[in-house]
Each structure stands twice: as structure tokens, then as C-alpha cells.
Design a protein around this motif. Structure first.
Motif, PDB file in Angstrom:
ATOM      1  N   ALA B  31      13.749 -56.592  23.096  1.00 50.42           N
ATOM      2  CA  ALA B  31      14.401 -57.708  22.206  1.00 50.42           C
ATOM      3  C   ALA B  31      14.846 -58.826  23.135  1.00 50.42           C
ATOM      4  CB  ALA B  31      15.528 -56.975  21.601  1.00 50.42           C
ATOM      5  N   VAL B  32      15.268 -58.656  24.325  1.00 51.57           N
ATOM      6  CA  VAL B  32      15.880 -59.742  25.030  1.00 51.57           C
ATOM      7  C   VAL B  32      14.765 -60.599  25.568  1.00 51.57           C
ATOM      8  CG1 VAL B  32      16.872 -60.146  27.417  1.00 51.57           C
ATOM      9  CG2 VAL B  32      17.957 -58.611  25.808  1.00 51.57           C
ATOM     10  N   LEU B  33      13.553 -60.048  26.017  1.00 52.70           N
ATOM     11  CA  LEU B  33      12.504 -60.704  26.180  1.00 52.70           C
ATOM     12  C   LEU B  33      12.098 -61.754  25.221  1.00 52.70           C
ATOM     13  CD1 LEU B  33      10.788 -61.313  28.777  1.00 52.70           C
ATOM     14  CD2 LEU B  33       9.117 -59.484  27.998  1.00 52.70           C
ATOM     15  N   MET B  34      12.000 -61.089  24.030  1.00 54.50           N
ATOM     16  CA  MET B  34      11.107 -61.706  22.986  1.00 54.50           C
ATOM     17  C   MET B  34      12.192 -63.280  22.515  1.00 54.50           C
ATOM     18  SD  MET B  34       8.858 -60.928  20.174  1.00 54.50           S
ATOM     19  CE  MET B  34       8.890 -60.948  18.537  1.00 54.50           C
ATOM     20  N   GLN B  35      13.458 -62.777  22.214  1.00 53.69           N
ATOM     21  CA  GLN B  35      14.279 -63.859  21.962  1.00 53.69           C
ATOM     22  C   GLN B  35      14.498 -64.882  23.100  1.00 53.69           C
ATOM     23  OE1 GLN B  35      15.954 -64.488  19.153  1.00 53.69           O
ATOM     24  NE2 GLN B  35      15.341 -62.510  18.163  1.00 53.69           N
ATOM     25  N   SER B  36      14.264 -64.560  24.287  1.00 57.03           N
ATOM     26  CA  SER B  36      14.487 -65.524  25.562  1.00 57.03           C
ATOM     27  C   SER B  36      13.204 -66.355  25.513  1.00 57.03           C
ATOM     28  CB  SER B  36      14.583 -64.996  26.856  1.00 57.03           C
ATOM     29  OG  SER B  36      15.793 -63.935  26.903  1.00 57.03           O
ATOM     30  N   LEU B  37      12.385 -65.821  25.246  1.00 60.41           N
ATOM     31  CA  LEU B  37      10.946 -66.420  25.365  1.00 60.41           C
ATOM     32  C   LEU B  37      10.881 -67.368  24.016  1.00 60.41           C
ATOM     33  CD1 LEU B  37       8.102 -66.145  26.632  1.00 60.41           C
ATOM     34  CD2 LEU B  37       7.143 -64.833  24.714  1.00 60.41           C
ATOM     35  N   GLN B  38      11.317 -66.870  22.989  1.00 61.65           N
ATOM     36  CA  GLN B  38      11.066 -67.920  21.715  1.00 61.65           C
ATOM     37  C   GLN B  38      12.039 -69.072  22.012  1.00 61.65           C
ATOM     38  OE1 GLN B  38      10.865 -65.156  18.423  1.00 61.65           O
ATOM     39  NE2 GLN B  38      12.576 -66.565  17.282  1.00 61.65           N
ATOM     40  N   LYS B  39      13.237 -68.978  22.371  1.00 62.59           N
ATOM     41  CA  LYS B  39      14.179 -70.047  22.499  1.00 62.59           C
ATOM     42  C   LYS B  39      13.543 -70.747  23.490  1.00 62.59           C
ATOM     43  CE  LYS B  39      18.770 -71.467  22.022  1.00 62.59           C
ATOM     44  NZ  LYS B  39      19.350 -72.104  23.146  1.00 62.59           N
ATOM     45  N   GLY B  40      13.243 -70.085  24.740  1.00 60.38           N
ATOM     46  CA  GLY B  40      12.671 -70.935  25.882  1.00 60.38           C
ATOM     47  C   GLY B  40      11.575 -71.895  25.426  1.00 60.38           C
ATOM     48  N   VAL B  41      10.620 -71.290  24.746  1.00 59.33           N
ATOM     49  CA  VAL B  41       9.421 -72.228  24.036  1.00 59.33           C
ATOM     50  C   VAL B  41      10.079 -73.332  23.409  1.00 59.33           C
ATOM     51  CG1 VAL B  41       7.541 -72.374  22.657  1.00 59.33           C
ATOM     52  CG2 VAL B  41       7.537 -70.316  24.237  1.00 59.33           C
ATOM     53  N   PHE B  42      10.836 -73.022  22.388  1.00 64.15           N
ATOM     54  CA  PHE B  42      11.301 -74.300  21.671  1.00 64.15           C
ATOM     55  C   PHE B  42      12.232 -75.165  22.311  1.00 64.15           C
ATOM     56  CE2 PHE B  42       9.869 -73.449  17.933  1.00 64.15           C
ATOM     57  CZ  PHE B  42      10.401 -72.155  16.966  1.00 64.15           C
ATOM     58  N   ASP B  43      13.088 -74.785  23.211  1.00 68.45           N
ATOM     59  CA  ASP B  43      13.921 -75.663  24.239  1.00 68.45           C
ATOM     60  C   ASP B  43      12.805 -76.454  24.908  1.00 68.45           C
ATOM     61  OD1 ASP B  43      16.772 -73.926  25.185  1.00 68.45           O
ATOM     62  OD2 ASP B  43      16.259 -74.621  23.059  1.00 68.45           O
ATOM     63  N   ASN B  44      11.601 -75.881  25.518  1.00 63.52           N
ATOM     64  CA  ASN B  44      10.970 -76.563  26.269  1.00 63.52           C
ATOM     65  C   ASN B  44      10.161 -77.695  25.324  1.00 63.52           C
ATOM     66  OD1 ASN B  44       9.453 -77.007  28.736  1.00 63.52           O
ATOM     67  ND2 ASN B  44       7.739 -76.048  27.931  1.00 63.52           N
ATOM     68  N   LEU B  45       9.857 -77.229  23.933  1.00 63.08           N
ATOM     69  CA  LEU B  45       9.045 -78.448  22.993  1.00 63.08           C
ATOM     70  C   LEU B  45      10.015 -79.418  23.006  1.00 63.08           C
ATOM     71  CD1 LEU B  45       7.063 -78.648  21.223  1.00 63.08           C
ATOM     72  CD2 LEU B  45       8.194 -77.775  19.493  1.00 63.08           C
ATOM     73  N   ILE B  46      11.350 -79.110  22.761  1.00 70.23           N
ATOM     74  CA  ILE B  46      12.341 -80.207  22.674  1.00 70.23           C
ATOM     75  C   ILE B  46      12.308 -81.219  23.877  1.00 70.23           C
ATOM     76  CG2 ILE B  46      14.625 -80.786  22.302  1.00 70.23           C
ATOM     77  CD1 ILE B  46      14.933 -78.383  20.508  1.00 70.23           C
ATOM     78  N   LYS B  47      12.491 -80.381  24.946  1.00 72.59           N
ATOM     79  CA  LYS B  47      12.271 -81.191  26.118  1.00 72.59           C
ATOM     80  C   LYS B  47      11.021 -82.151  26.321  1.00 72.59           C
ATOM     81  CE  LYS B  47      12.215 -80.486  31.082  1.00 72.59           C
ATOM     82  NZ  LYS B  47      11.278 -79.618  31.964  1.00 72.59           N
ATOM     83  N   ASN B  48       9.849 -81.408  25.956  1.00 70.79           N
ATOM     84  CA  ASN B  48       8.729 -82.273  25.981  1.00 70.79           C
ATOM     85  C   ASN B  48       8.868 -83.727  25.004  1.00 70.79           C
ATOM     86  OD1 ASN B  48       7.103 -81.296  27.991  1.00 70.79           O
ATOM     87  ND2 ASN B  48       6.780 -79.467  26.512  1.00 70.79           N
ATOM     88  N   VAL B  49       9.360 -83.267  23.828  1.00 67.73           N
ATOM     89  CA  VAL B  49       9.354 -84.347  22.868  1.00 67.73           C
ATOM     90  C   VAL B  49      10.410 -85.496  23.256  1.00 67.73           C
ATOM     91  CG1 VAL B  49      10.260 -84.892  20.527  1.00 67.73           C
ATOM     92  CG2 VAL B  49       8.571 -82.928  20.883  1.00 67.73           C
TER      93      VAL B  49
END
Lengths: 403, 404, 249
Positions: B31-49
Motif C-alpha cells: 500500500a505504501v509503495l503504491m501510494q508513494s509511487l502514485q504521488k511521486g509520478v504526479f509530483d514529477n509530472l508537475i515538476k516537469n510541467v
């Protein structure tokens, strides 16, 4: 012989068997449904882009898209559109005259893309008439009709029946301008798009541009997505001097989006499979533990380790096989049901609905994916069963019996 | 007393306990891995944008965003720059002066966006130097410009050619200048590629007749979670003459896209919980089945069912607590590892990403909040499921149970 | 006897009749022609007034028919030597600082001209107040002590003008446009143009001061001051060429 024993073992401990069965079933159901759901999401995005913006295929003069110079129009555009309508696999075809220019009102001016469209074709190609939120679509009642985006109307303080002046450089390099009347205001998901795209009739655009009756863009909507490559190839052959692009080439962002979603899906499936695997491993371990005595007995009776391993494996195989239909059936039913009704995502995100973006996802599955998931789940289940089975082998018969 | 008893019970059958605990631990880790991954990918997307151009936040003169003309520039003073830099969480402050202008070369004229900025700071925010495909990066001393590749191609310009810029200057003056091209940049976004002209801020100010002025301060921050608090602090610090906007306010469409995507993930997470729950349940089911004899015995020799239930409850509680804690301990290094060395994908997908200027990675985030939330959820779930053995113990028929 | 009385009345009323017979369109045309002439040369100053700053420019202008115009900036020093050339529908811009001659694309046309409240477009579009509108009289008024016609101008349906309605007050005696109000289609006043300081310029009675005030921007205005004006002196066509732009004095 082993089969018989394995079979009876299954029935002897109903609880355990049911548990494994259900685990596999749930795994399958979850996997299938998720894949279908994700497919549905991706498809919805693509569909919405193709059916309301970029169409499947676009044709231009090879130099046109560099700078949208009016000199590079499509010769014989009209006849091309006619013949393309009859082309195999083509559902709709429409010609456009696209001009980059300025729109001005008493309140100001803005740079816009003037889309000169063929009224009825456009309605079919991009559902422009459906995007109108105020006023109506082209009807030919007024001369020089124009449809603008809501954002632009707000910016230039335009309302229905307002006048706006379009200015651009025409075919000869001179400045051309014309007065247009707002007959309709549209709105899409994409506000920057609304701010910079206006629609007039191709006929009016052509006249102003000094290119009466011409097109510089032809868009095609196909009957089926799968025909994309075939039709593209056919068109390239037919019009070797022109630029024929499919939607992925026109909009690389869409392609990226699709690939990104595919990738994410694989990753998440992996995690789900992992969860499934752990569930099964745990259950099997527990079961092996429970059967210590029984296994110890068998060992001491002389059954060799390999056979015990085989027995446990067989039991697992049976259960997994039984679990398959138990998982597939509900999965199919769920998909069929949601496919019809669609899953409304607006409960999660209310900002979604303010855009007119379809909140509803229709899960669907491609045949290849189905088989893949089944394989995945079965392999996961088997591998997960192996580990506890091996443990069973390491039991010492004497100790085991005493348990 | 109960604690001692429970503890001993648990360790009497080590394997059984371990297996049960493991199912809870794995649940937490996943559960922790999934959520961390999810948030990580989104945050990275925002960072890229945001590193495309806008930065996480921007400070402008009030009213600039609605009417982006040079008249709405503000006097750039050191105090403002310093104060912006002092706000907690702000990593870089990039002063910019931006204006629409006409780029011309030979007989071709095209509209462009002139961005006068500080070369070093800009690089920190948008990794501009990384987008260079020809020539060299601009510097504060030089008077040279860098163009987007699309624009360069349209104008037929390359390194060392001259670019002519013409536009509306400050306070009605005419802005006109000739500049040598020092470098060509390739942007992932076609819009940027076909319209951007970067200049050192002093040269741009001179061009626009707006010496000492700026149109925006773009900010880079360290922690996305602090976005709103930084906005508030900046607004207070800058005063009522300025507006402070977040990337969400500047690019509401992208924000909506991201939110739309995350809606779908709720369903994923829901299913994960389902599977996890099932995993725990099946383990407990097996355990209960195995201990039927034991329970039957206890009841037969006189233990009140209620007592048995309580005892089991205590066991469940302990297992769940320990399982969760272990899960957290295991999850921590795992998530940390994937943050430092995120999964990199390659091939066609990676190329497409890079073309856009996105990093082809799936990173995680290490956020205590995620750990706590997930732990609590799994704990709650496990505990609820753990009530099953208690319930089944309550229904036990000693005779039947011992019939084995 | 009756015949004589009738004859006298006719003589008295004839001028008045003639005036009424003069259409609103003719009034506008007369005023327009008077202000433009077949060709003209002028020296003028433009003042740009804003709430927080002001700027002043000096110009020399040449016009021929309605198709050609040349504007040379003579002050301030920063802008000295800048030339605008209008040829029919094209606008060219010569900038000595960069030694380039640039043809203005449509995207620049609606940008403000040299920072004033006029747009580049206004330079090109001037000629259409006669052709592109339907004219009619409204009630007369007195502006700055002068009797004026009030002409209402509604753009023809196809006309490429952003206004919904324009009102012009034209001096009855001298046919000078003294006041103008520009409305958008919703009837909101957008721009006001006021002419004053009427004196002899180039042999004609014309206003030497033109003031343009946008309605929604407080404290903004642009003022044109004519210092010298010469009409109908022949001007060679070569003056209105892109090659000449860099040499204009």
C-alpha cells in the motif's frame, strides 16, 4: 494415482480449497476489470481527441504546416474531398481553409486561428455544432457568420450578433480584412483552444484570402480505428506529393499520453499481481503448516518427496483452473454491465464535469489482453504455490508426525 | 496478564504467527509503495510541467496576468528579490522581463515572445542550458540571444546570424534592436519551440526601454506540499501592489488534467485494498481452521467463550500492530530506494518523453503522511478482518471441533 | 403682385433649401476632403498622456490621395529617423537603430502606433469614413461656440470596422470635424475625438489641435498638434517607396 490423491485432497479440506479458488478468482477479476477500465480511460481520451479535434487523418500541402502560408493550399481541394468520401474505410471527409490572423472588436484584438470549414462536414468531423453553448451553428441566414470560443468572446467583449473584424495576410501578401457576425459561441475542455480558434465558412475564408473555393487542409474520420494504417498507406500512394498524417503524428502529445498510460498500467498490474502472490503464498504456507502431520505421515509411509511436491502442485493447478471460470465470469459480467452504463468518475473529481469532458469511462477489453491477464494470473498463482510446496518437502517426517 | 498470555500464545506457534504477521506487513508495504509511487509520478509530472517555463509560483505587478503588457511591469529592486529568496521553501528566484515582439530576418517577420532573464537562475529553474542543441548558452555580459529551434528554422537563422527584434516598448517607446544568435534551443513543447527568444535581462530591458524593470519573478520551490503556504507568505511579504500566483492558477487546464487522471487511480487503490484484505483474510481463515481443535479443547475444559474471544482479539491486535510496524520498517528503505534510483524506462516510450522534455522515470516520494495513512488503513482493515476468528470462536461447538 | 412675392420668398429661402438638400454624406465628404486635400505635407507634435507619464514626439508627414502616407519622426533623439510608410494596404517601418525596413504583419496592425492611442491599423484604414458608412443627420449642436451638424454614421454591414456607431459633429460654416464619438455595438462609448484651436493652416480653416480620449482608460489621452500644413503641393510618387524610407529628411 497422483491425480486421484490430489483430487481427493482438495475435497478433504474444503475451506482451504475455497480460499485458494477465491484468491485466484479475485485476482483474475481484478486484473481483467482493471485492464478493461484502463483501456476504457485511454480510449475515451483518444476518442475524444479524434472525434472532436484532430480526426484520424489530415492531408496538407507538404510546406503548409511550417508557417501556415496561404500560398501552400491543396490544388483541386474540392474534387479531392469528393473522391476521398468514397474511399474505402472513410466515414467523413471535409475540407478547410485555415488562416492565421487577428480578430478585433471595439474592446481589443487577439491573435486567432481562423478555421474556414465546410459546415456540414465539420459538424460530422469534429462535432462543432455540438460544442455550441449559445446561439446556433452555421445556417446561411446571415452573411459572414462566425463562431467563436467562449473565452475569446469574453476577452473581446463579444456577444451573439456582435461584429468582429478578422484581419490577415492574404494569398498575395496583402492585408485582407472582413466583418463577421457572431452566430454561435462554443466551449470545449481546452480553454486556450477556445481563446484562439474561430470558425467561419470555408467559402467566406476562401474569398477573403483570394483563393475562392480552395482548401488547405482535408480531415478524415475513419469507420474503424484499426483501418488507420491501411488507409494512410493507400492515401500516400494515391497522393504521393502531399503530406498525409495520422492523428499520432499531428498530435504527439496524444501519443505520449497513451504510451504513458500503458506504462503506468503495467506497473500497477505488477503491484496487484504481487499482492495476489503474497496472498496465495500466505494461504498455501498456512495450509502446508496445517497439513504437516498429514505430509509427515505420507513421507514416513514412503512417498517420495518429488511425488509430494507433485501432489501439492497438482492440487494448486486444479484449484487455479477451477478459479479461472470463477473469476472470468464475474469479470465479464462486470465489464458488460459497466460498458453499457459506464463508470461515472465525477464522484471523485467535480472539476471534471465543469469541462464537459466525458466523466464516464466505458471499460473494454481487447482480445489479446484477456489471454495475457489469464496467463499472468495463472503463472502468479502457480509460482506462489511453489514456494510453500518446497517448504513442505523440507519437513522431517519424524517431527511432522509428532506435531 | 492477558498480554503475557497472548504473547506466549503467539510464540507457541512461531510459524503461524509469522505468516499471519507477514500478510499484514506485506499489505502495508504494498500500500505504501503504491501510494508513494502514485504521488511521486504526479509530483514529477508537475515538476516537469512547471519547469517548462512557468516555475511553481510567479510574482507580478497586480493585474499583469490579465493584461500582459510591458506597461504592467514593476521596478525590480533588490529588496523584493531578497525577500522572495528568504521565504521558506523557495529555492530559486528568477527575475524576468517578457514581451511580445516581432522577430525578423531578411524578408521574413514572425511574432515571438522575448524573455529577458538571468542566465544562471533561469537554468536552475528550467534547465535551459540542457535544451541547447547548437551554439553556446547565453551569459549576462553578452548581448546575444538564444532562439527556439522552430523559430530559427522559420527565420532561416543559425548560430552567429543576426536577429532583428521590433516591438512595443515601455511608455510608448519603440523597441528595436539587432542581436547575434549565440545558441539554438530545442523545446519539447512546439509552442515554446516556435516562439521563444531568450536574452540576458539587462539587454532585454534596454531593448524595451524598461531599464531596471521586470514583468515577473518565477519561483522554484523545494516542497510541492508547501505551495499554498509559500504563496500566502510571499503575498504578505510583497504587499498589495503585487499578485502571487501558483502554477495551478496560471495553467488551470493542466491542473484539471492531472486531477482527472488521479480520479482513475482511486479505483486502482480500491482494488489493491480488496486484494490485500483478501490476502489477510485467507491467512486468518486458514489459521482459524487449523486451530479449531485447540479452541474446542479450551472451551471443553471450561474456558468461557467470551474469554476465548477476548484472547483472540488480543492476539489479532498484537499481530496487526507488529505486522504494521514491520511493514513500515520494510517499506521505508524500499520507498527511499525508489526515490533515489527511480525506475527508468527506455525505448520508444522514453524517447517520446524526452522529446517533450519530461524525464522518463517513475519516482516515489518519501512522505511520512503517506506512511501513516496507509499504515492506519491497513491496520484498520486487518483488525476488522481479525474479528473473524473471534466471531468463529464464539460459534464453536467443542464436540465437533475436537472430532478431528 | 403674387408672382413677385413668390419670387422673393424663393430667393430668400433658396440657400436654406440648398443646405438641407445637402446630404449627411456630402457633409462628411466635404469635411474629409478639406482635412486631407489631394496631397499634404505637415509638421506636427504628438503628446501621449498617461496617468504616470507623458511623452512628446515631433513628426513630419506627407500624404498623397488616400493611398500613400509617409511619416518621419524628428524628435526625441531616441526615435529620430524612424519612418512609417503606408502604401495602399501595406505598412512599412524603417528603424535607423537597426538599419532595417520591416513590413508590418497583421498581428502588429492592432498594436498601438508609437505608443499612442491610435493603432497601426488607424494609419491604414483612414479613408473609409465616407465609403463604409451610412450617414444621417441628428439634431444640430453648438461646439465651442460654433454651429455644427451632428451626423450619425452606421457602418455598412460588410464594412470592416469595429465600431457599431460613430457620431461626428461638423462645423456648418467651415466643414471642420470638431467632435467625434465612437461607440461599440452595444452602444458603449469607446473613444472621443475633439478638435480645437481652429486657425488658418495651409490656406484652410482647420483645427490645429486634435485630442483622442479613450473612454475606459482613465487619465489616458493622445494629443495631435499641427504646427505647419501645406496642401496640394505636388509630391513625387518615388517619395512613397521603401527605398526612399532610409533617406527621408
Amino acid at each position: 494415482m497422483l491425480f486421484k490423491i490430489a483430487w481427493r485432497n482438495i475435497w478433504r479440506n474444503k475451506t482451504r480449497s475455497i480460499v485458494i479458488l477465491v484468491a485466484v478468482a479475485i485476482g483474475l477479476w481484478a486484473g481483467i476489470f482493471l485492464m478493461a477500465f484502463y483501456n476504457g480511460m485511454i480510449e475515451q481520451r483518444i476518442r475524444s481527441a479524434i472525434e472532436s479535434e484532430i480526426s484520424h487523418i489530415q492531408i496538407h500541402h507538404p510546406e503548409f504546416r511550417k508557417d501556415y502560408d496561404l500560398r501552400f493550399f491543396l490544388p483541386e481541394g474540392q474534387s479531392m474531398v469528393e473522391s476521398l468520401k468514397k474511399e474505402a474505410g472513410v466515414k467523413f471527409a471535409g475540407g478547410r481553409m485555415i488562416i492565421n490572423g487577428m480578430a478585433a472588436s471595439a474592446a481589443g484584438s487577439a491573435g486567432v486561428r481562423i478555421n474556414g470549414v465546410t459546415a456540414d462536414s465539420e459538424a460530422a468531423l469534429t462535432k462543432l455544432s455540438g460544442k455550441i453553448v449559445s446561439g446556433k451553428y452555421f445556417s446561411g441566414e446571415v452573411k459572414n457568420e462566425i463562431i467563436v470560443g467562449k473565452k475569446l468572446a469574453k476577452k473581446l467583449k463579444l456577444e451573439l450578433h456582435s461584429k468582429t473584424i478578422l484581419t490577415f495576410t492574404d494569398h498575395d501578401g496583402d492585408i485582407a480584412s472582413g466583418a463577421f457576425r457572431i452566430v454561435g459561441i462554443y466551449q470545449t475542455v481546452n480553454t486556450p483552444y477556445d481563446e484562439s480558434n474561430v470558425f467561419i465558412r470555408a467559402e467566406d475564408a476562401g474569398i477573403l484570402a483570394g483563393l475562392p473555393g480552395q482548401f488547405n487542409e482535408i480531415a478524415l474520420l475513419l469507420e474503424k480505428d484499426e483501418d488507420l494504417d491501411r488507409v494512410s498507406a493507400a492515401l500516400l500512394k494515391k497522393y504521393p506529393l502531399l503530406e498525409v498524417n495520422n492523428w499520432m503524428e499531428i498530435s504527439p502529445e496524444m501519443e505520449l499520453l497513451v504510451m504513458a498510460m500503458d506504462q503506468m498500467m503495467i506497473f500497477y498490474m505488477g503491484i496487484i499481481m504481487l499482492a495476489l502472490a503474497f496472498g496465495i503464498i500466505n494461504t498455501m504456507l498456512m495450509s502446508v503448516l496445517e497439513r504437516t502431520r498429514e505430509i509427515g505421515m505420507l513421507l514416513s509411509l514412503g512417498m517420495n518427496k518429488l511425488r509430494i511436491f507433485g501432489m501439492i502442485l497438482l492440487e494448486t493447478v486444479f484449484l487455479v483452473l477451477a478459479g479461472c471460470p470463477a473469476g472470468i465470469l464475474p469479470a465479464m459480467l462486470t465489464i458488460l454491465y459497466t460498458r453499457k452504463k459506464g463508470i461515472d468518475l465525477s464522484i471523485f473529481s467535480d472539476t471534471f464535469s465543469s469541462f464537459g469532458y466525458s466523466n464516464v469511462v466505458f471499460p473494454s477489453l481487447k482480445p489479446g489482453q484477456f489471454g495475457m491477464i489469464m496467463l499472468l494470473v495463472v503463472i502468479t498463482a502457480l509460482i506462489s504455490a511453489l514456494f510453500p510446496a518446497r517448504r513442505a518437502l523440507s519437513l522431517k517426517p519424524a517431527e511432522a508426525i509428532r506435531k | 496478564m492477558i498480554v503475557k498470555l497472548t504473547w506466549r500464545n503467539l510464540w507457541r506457534n512461531k510459524r503461524r504467527t509469522m505468516i499471519t504477521m507477514a500478510s499484514v506487513s506485506f499489505a502495508v508495504v504494498l500500500a505504501v509503495l503504491m501510494q508513494s509511487l502514485q504521488k511521486g509520478v504526479f509530483d514529477n509530472l508537475i515538476k516537469n510541467v512547471v519547469s517548462f517555463y512557468s516555475g511553481y509560483l510567479q510574482v507580478h505587478k497586480k493585474g499583469y496576468w490579465d493584461e500582459q503588457v510591458i506597461e504592467n511591469s514593476f521596478a525590480l529592486n533588490d529588496t523584493l528579490l531578497k525577500e522572495a529568496g528568504y521565504v521558506a521553501g523557495v529555492q530559486t528566484v528568477v527575475p524576468r522581463i517578457e514581451s511580445y515582439a516581432l522577430a525578423s530576418s531578411g524578408a521574413i517577420t514572425k511574432g515571438c515572445m522575448v524573455c529577458g532573464t538571468d542566465p544562471l537562475r533561469e537554468d536552475k529553474l528550467t534547465q535551459l542550458s540542457g535544451k541547447l542543441i547548437k551554439g553556446s548558452y547565453f551569459s549576462t555580459e553578452a548581448n546575444s540571444v538564444m532562439l527556439g529551434a522552430g523559430l530559427a528554422e522559420l527565420l532561416g537563422l543559425t548560430v552567429n546570424d543576426t536577429l532583428v527584434l521590433l516591438g512595443q516598448g515601455f511608455q510608448g517607446s519603440l523597441a528595436a534592436g539587432k542581436y547575434p544568435v549565440s545558441g539554438i534551443l530545442r523545446f519539447g513543447s512546439p509552442q515554446l519551440n516556435e516562439s521563444m527568444v531568450y536574452m540576458p535581462i539587462s539587454a532585454a530591458q534596454k531593448f524595451l526601454g524598461a531599464e531596471g524593470r521586470a514583468t515577473s519573478l518565477a519561483l522554484e520551490i523545494t516542497d510541492l506540499g508547501m505551495l499554498e503556504s509559500i504563496q500566502q507568505e510571499m503575498a504578505v511579504s510583497a504587499g498589495p501592489l503585487y499578485e502571487v500566483m501558483t502554477w495551478k492558477e496560471m495553467m488551470p487546464d493542466i491542473e484539471n488534467h492531472i486531477r482527472a487522471d488521479s480520479a482513475g487511480f482511486y479505483i486502482w487503490t480500491g482494488i489493491l485494498y480488496l486484494i490485500i484484505a483478501f490476502g489477510i483474510f485467507s491467512t486468518l481463515l486458514m489459521m482459524t481452521a487449523e486451530r479449531k481443535y485447540e479452541f474446542g479443547m479450551l472451551v471443553a475444559i471450561g474456558m468461557k467463550k467470551m474469554r476465548l474471544g477476548l484472547m483472540l482479539l488480543a492476539e489479532t491486535f498484537m499481530i496487526t500492530v507488529m505486522g504494521t510496524l514491520i511493514g513500515l520498517l520494510l517499506g521505508l528503505p524500499l520507498v527511499w530506494y525508489f526515490r533515489e534510483k527511480p525506475v527508468r524506462f527506455s525505448g520508444k516510450m522514453a524517447k517520446a518523453y524526452e522529446q517533450f522534455g519530461f524525464e522518463p522515470i517513475f519516482p516515489t516520494v518519501l512522505e511520512p503522511q503517506i506512511f501513516i495513512t496507509q499504515a492506519l488503513i491497513v491496520f484498520g482493515l486487518a483488525f476488522l478482518i481479525g474479528l473473524y476468528p473471534v466471531w468463529s470462536a464464539g460459534r464453536i461447538d467443542p464436540v465437533k471441533a475436537m472430532k478431528k | 403682385m403674387l408672382r413677385l412675392r413668390f419670387f422673393f420668398i424663393l430667393i430668400f429661402f433658396l440657400p436654406a433649401l440648398l443646405v438641407i438638400a445637402q446630404g449627411a454624406r456630402d457633409v462628411i465628404k466635404k469635411a474629409d476632403d478639406k482635412a486631407k486635400g489631394k496631397s499634404s505635407q505637415a509638421v506636427m507634435t504628438i503628446q501621449i498622456i498617461r496617468p504616470s507619464w507623458t511623452r512628446e514626439m515631433s513628426l513630419k508627414t506627407w500624404t498623397k490621395d488616400n493611398d500613400f502616407a509617409l511619416i518621419l519622426v524628428t524628435a526625441p533623439v531616441k526615435d529620430k529617423g524612424i519612418v512609417y510608410l503606408k502604401r495602399k494596404k501595406e505598412v512599412w517601418n524603417w528603424i535607423p537603430a537597426i538599419e532595417r525596413n520591416i513590413k508590418l504583419p497583421p498581428s502588429m496592425m492592432s498594436q498601438s502606433w508609437m505608443g499612442t492611442d491610435f493603432t497601426n491599423d488607424d494609419l491604414v484604414k483612414e479613408a473609409s469614413i465616407v465609403e463604409d458608412y451610412n450617414h444621417s443627420f441628428l439634431s444640430d449642436a453648438v461646439i465651442d461656440g460654433r454651429d455644427c451638424y451632428q451626423v450619425q454614421m452606421i457602418p455598412k454591414p460588410d464594412a470592416a470596422v469595429v465600431w457599431g456607431r460613430v457620431l461626428l459633429w461638423v462645423d456648418k460654416k467651415e466643414f471642420i470635424m470638431l467632435h467625434g464619438e465612437y461607440f461599440d455595438e452595444a452602444g458603449k462609448l469607446i473613444n472621443t475625438l475633439h478638435a480645437s484651436d481652429v486657425k488658418m493652416l495651409g490656406g484652410r480653416m482647420l483645427p490645429a489641435r486634435l485630442e483622442m480620449v479613450p473612454a475606459d482608460k482613465k487619465g489616458n489621452k493622445t494629443i495631435l498638434l499641427y504646427r505647419d500644413l501645406v496642401f496640394d503641393k505636388p509630391i513625387a510618387d518615388e517619395l512613397f517607396s521603401t527605398q526612399y524610407m532610409s533617406k527621408v529628411q
